[in-house]
Design a protein around this motif. Sequence first.
Motif, PDB file in Angstrom:
ATOM      1  N   SER A  86       0.818  -1.216   0.000  1.00 30.43           N
ATOM      2  CA  SER A  86       0.000   0.000   0.000  1.00 30.43           C
ATOM      3  C   SER A  86       0.854   1.269   0.000  1.00 30.43           C
ATOM      4  N   GLU A  90      -0.352   3.393  -5.449  1.00 35.90           N
ATOM      5  CA  GLU A  90      -1.320   4.407  -5.019  1.00 35.90           C
ATOM      6  C   GLU A  90      -2.762   3.883  -4.998  1.00 35.90           C
ATOM      7  N   TYR A  92      -3.774   1.344  -3.641  1.00 33.19           N
ATOM      8  CA  TYR A  92      -4.004   0.756  -2.316  1.00 33.19           C
ATOM      9  C   TYR A  92      -3.785   1.781  -1.203  1.00 33.19           C
ATOM     10  N   SER A  93      -3.696   3.039  -1.548  1.00 34.93           N
ATOM     11  CA  SER A  93      -3.335   4.077  -0.574  1.00 34.93           C
ATOM     12  C   SER A  93      -4.361   4.268   0.539  1.00 34.93           C
ATOM     13  N   THR A  94      -5.580   3.818   0.344  1.00 34.01           N
ATOM     14  CA  THR A  94      -6.606   4.008   1.381  1.00 34.01           C
ATOM     15  C   THR A  94      -6.889   2.743   2.181  1.00 34.01           C
ATOM     16  N   GLU A  95      -6.035   1.740   2.071  1.00 34.47           N
ATOM     17  CA  GLU A  95      -6.269   0.479   2.783  1.00 34.47           C
ATOM     18  C   GLU A  95      -6.216   0.635   4.297  1.00 34.47           C
ATOM     19  N   THR A  96      -5.258   1.401   4.800  1.00 30.15           N
ATOM     20  CA  THR A  96      -5.121   1.609   6.246  1.00 30.15           C
ATOM     21  C   THR A  96      -4.852   3.079   6.514  1.00 30.15           C
ATOM     22  N   GLU A  97      -4.998   3.462   7.773  1.00 31.05           N
ATOM     23  CA  GLU A  97      -4.673   4.836   8.159  1.00 31.05           C
ATOM     24  C   GLU A  97      -3.180   5.094   8.000  1.00 31.05           C
ATOM     25  N   SER A  99      -1.216   3.784   5.635  1.00 34.27           N
ATOM     26  CA  SER A  99      -0.933   4.047   4.213  1.00 34.27           C
ATOM     27  C   SER A  99      -1.443   5.426   3.787  1.00 34.27           C
ATOM     28  N   LYS A 100      -2.563   5.859   4.338  1.00 32.04           N
ATOM     29  CA  LYS A 100      -3.062   7.214   4.035  1.00 32.04           C
ATOM     30  C   LYS A 100      -2.038   8.252   4.482  1.00 32.04           C
ATOM     31  N   TRP A 103       1.126   8.208   2.223  1.00 28.44           N
ATOM     32  CA  TRP A 103       0.875   8.872   0.940  1.00 28.44           C
ATOM     33  C   TRP A 103       0.752  10.381   1.106  1.00 28.44           C
ATOM     34  N   LYS A 104       0.238  10.827   2.235  1.00 30.54           N
ATOM     35  CA  LYS A 104       0.181  12.269   2.513  1.00 30.54           C
ATOM     36  C   LYS A 104       1.601  12.831   2.592  1.00 30.54           C
TER      37      LYS A 104
END
Length: 172
Positions: A86, A90, A92-97, A99-100, A103-104
């Motif tokens: 993840s 990208e 898979y960027s919203t799979e977990t907090e 990974s979010k 990516w931020k």
Amino acid sequence: MSYSCMPNMQSKIKAHNTRVIRNEKQETTPKKMCNCRVKGSCPLRGNCLISSIIYKATVSSDDTKNVYVGLSGGPFKTRYHNHTKSFRHEKYSTETELSKFVWKLKKEERDFEIRWDIVKRSNTSMRQSGLCNLCLEEKIEIINNQNTLNKKSELISTCRHRRKVTSRVKKK
């Protein structure tokens, strides 16, 4: 009943001895704790194959440290690879907090480092409440950590292991 339908005593003793020797070999053979090709790159410093754990990922960037608490019912390495997937892709960027948040940081072009640690070992045995020990321990850790990336909605989620544990009980 004829004797030809029944196993003879020699085959029964041989099967028993084989089973006993196999169990002794399993007990004396130490479990492999890490199978990383490069031992220095193991995320848990030589314990990546450990199962049923609560883990903590500390994300350090600039002067801030944020903590993500998670659990792994199976080998940690499997969970770790899902996290790193993840971080790389990208979609898979919203799979977990976690990974979010990674990516931020990537979009802000900030450098970061993630340190993985084992917080606790537990098991997935069920309590009368219908939750397993592993899930309860994770929720306690989320509550106890001040600067956590985890959402508070994770505290009211149902046990992920419920189906696996109840099916194991039914099979017996």
